[in-house]
Design a protein around this motif. Structure first.
Motif, PDB file in Angstrom:
ATOM      1  N   GLU A   1       0.832  -1.208   0.000  1.00 46.25           N
ATOM      2  CA  GLU A   1       0.000   0.000   0.000  1.00 46.25           C
ATOM      3  C   GLU A   1       0.864   1.255   0.000  1.00 46.25           C
ATOM      4  OE1 GLU A   1      -2.734  -0.134   3.196  1.00 46.25           O
ATOM      5  OE2 GLU A   1      -3.886  -1.841   2.384  1.00 46.25           O
TER       6      GLU A   1
ATOM      7  N   SER B   1       0.810   3.993  -2.976  1.00 44.43           N
ATOM      8  CA  SER B   1       0.506   5.382  -2.655  1.00 44.43           C
ATOM      9  C   SER B   1       1.567   6.327  -3.225  1.00 44.43           C
ATOM     10  CB  SER B   1       0.407   5.554  -1.137  1.00 44.43           C
ATOM     11  OG  SER B   1       0.161   6.893  -0.792  1.00 44.43           O
TER      12      SER B   1
ATOM     13  N   ASN C   1       0.627   9.223  -5.948  1.00 41.23           N
ATOM     14  CA  ASN C   1       0.968  10.630  -5.744  1.00 41.23           C
ATOM     15  C   ASN C   1       1.860  11.145  -6.861  1.00 41.23           C
ATOM     16  OD1 ASN C   1      -0.433  11.234  -3.327  1.00 41.23           O
ATOM     17  ND2 ASN C   1       1.097  10.117  -2.134  1.00 41.23           N
TER      18      ASN C   1
ATOM     19  N   GLU D   1      -6.886   8.126  -4.853  1.00 38.00           N
ATOM     20  CA  GLU D   1      -6.738   7.915  -3.417  1.00 38.00           C
ATOM     21  C   GLU D   1      -6.316   6.490  -3.061  1.00 38.00           C
ATOM     22  OE1 GLU D   1     -11.297   8.089  -4.153  1.00 38.00           O
ATOM     23  OE2 GLU D   1      -9.455   8.937  -4.989  1.00 38.00           O
ATOM     24  N   SER D   2      -6.492   5.542  -3.971  1.00 39.01           N
ATOM     25  CA  SER D   2      -6.032   4.174  -3.752  1.00 39.01           C
ATOM     26  C   SER D   2      -5.963   3.477  -5.102  1.00 39.01           C
ATOM     27  CB  SER D   2      -6.984   3.402  -2.832  1.00 39.01           C
ATOM     28  OG  SER D   2      -8.228   3.167  -3.495  1.00 39.01           O
TER      29      SER D   2
END
Length: 416
Positions: free
Chosen positions: A164, A168, A172, A233-234
């Motif tokens: 994760e 992430s 980003n 966001e994911s």
């Protein structure tokens, strides 16, 4: 860990991969009608057209190795085409195709057996977008963070789930790459020349008025017929935001999403592949550069490496639907020849002249990364318009697009 420590740890390392598309043409500048000459070679495939060669490198450990790999494959392909028994062919050096008599001379890539679906998919694209647009060729830059870097910053982060955390980081990065996609286009645009046969009759006056430095990234280029927006966001949200366009019938499959920045899983690109996490980022907006014998400037790839490192340590921010639409708008506007007249939409709602904003970004990069000949090389394009690829290409080859294309394509064989 500070930003400077992260940048120092990242250094020049990573996985660098390049994909370069070029059209095969005959010596009179016509699209080749012969079968793909490199069957079974995983590094030399074809894209939309049977005559659109796609060079695909392995991930390399440095920019220099990746660029050298493209050069070596390009030279191999060029030599093989020059010596074809069926008749001499060359690689067209421009992103924009040569003169097109009609769509009948654009042969869709011919796959058979288990891969026959690829041909059916390409026929669908031709019907939907027009086969002419599918001839636009360019370069994709792929980058993956080095495992040692990821492991070190993960341990320093105190996060609980490595996969994760890595996802992430890439999500980003993709947000930021979208926001700076205009800068990549402005600095690398290299296709101001074209034959009007590329465009429908209804577009020809429009393209003259636009004064483009690159067609591919302009409003007349390689885009879907709607403006997609994605969620970051994911990984699950990212996949779902792409899949919703397939479900709505706006896309045949996720591969049809023509977006300047893509996140990719390992292996074959599919939404199912993301279950194993994000493998790398793909930047898809580089033109073929006819000023290079093999279509690519190492300085530009090195700049992308530096830009990715710099973006990695920038503060994270949300990328709303409105900001995504502004990012696409800015990228299309950056395709202009006249960058001094381009106004960008900033994330805070204000406006900036593109050249002022570009110099601001390059100065910020220099403050964070240190002085660099690569940044100086890019800055000079903004400060001195005559150094931009589009201006040089117009000056050298603008008198005769077709003749110039053949001369450039054969320079390897004439010692030029």
């Amino acid at each position: 860990m500070s930003n400077q420590e992260k940048l120092s740890l990242l250094g020049h390392s990573g996985g660098f991969g390049l994909e370069k598309e070029s059209l095969r043409v005959t010596m009179d500048g016509r699209l080749a009608q012969t079968p793909h000459p490199f069957p079974g070679n995983k590094h030399i495939d074809r894209d939309f057209c049977e005559n659109q060669v796609e060079i695909i490198t392995n991930p390399e450990g440095s920019v220099r190795k990746a660029v050298d790999s493209v050069r070596e494959y390009h030279e191999y392909v060029a030599d093989a085409l020059w010596n074809l028994e069926s008749g001499r062919e060359v690689l067209w050096p421009f992103s924009n195709p040569p003169r097109i008599s009609g769509e009948d001379e654009i042969p869709v890539a011919r796959f058979s057996g288990e891969l026959a679906e690829r041909t059916a998919y390409r026929k669908y694209l031709g019907r939907k977008y027009g086969k002419r647009k599918m001839l636009l060729s360019g370069i994709h830059f792929n980058y993956s963070y080095p495992p040692e870097f990821l492991q070190r910053i993960f341990e320093d982060s105190g996060e609980g789930n490595y996969r994760e955390f890595v996802d992430s980081l890439y999500l980003n990065l993709a947000r930021k790459a979208m926001m700076y996609s205009w800068l990549i286009v402005a600095l690398t645009a290299a296709s101001p020349l074209y034959d009007l046969s590329l465009f429908e009759e209804s577009q020809r006056d429009r393209v003259r008025d636009l004064r483009l430095a690159t067609v591919r990234s302009s409003e007349l280029g390689y885009w879907n017929d709607f403006t997609p927006t994605l969620r970051y966001e994911s990984t699950e949200a990212y996949v779902a935001s792409i899949q919703r366009y397939v479900t709505k019938g706006l896309l045949h499959s996720p591969k049809e999403l023509y977006y300047p920045v893509r996140l990719k899983p390992a292996g074959e690109y599919s939404m199912e592949g993301f279950s194993g996490g994000i493998s790398h980022i793909e930047i898809r907006s580089l033109d073929l550069n006819p000023l290079s014998p093999f279509g690519l400037m190492e300085e530009d790839v090195e700049f992308l490496r530096m830009l990715i490192g710099w973006m990695t340590v920038l503060p994270n921010h949300e990328l709303s639907e409105e900001r995504q639409k502004s990012a696409i708008h800015n990228m299309k506007k950056a395709a202009s020849l006249d960058l001094e007249n381009v106004i960008l939409r900033n994330a805070d709602g204000t406006r900036s002249v593109l050249t002022d904003k570009a110099l601001e970004v390059l100065d910020r990069m220099e403050r964070d990364l240190g002085k660099s000949s690569t940044l100086d090389f890019q800055r000079n394009k903004i400060l001195h318009p005559e150094n931009r690829y589009s201006e040089i290409i117009l000056d050298r080859y603008g008198d005769d697009f077709m003749k110039s294309g053949i001369l450039l394509a054969t320079r390897r064989f004439h010692g030029q």
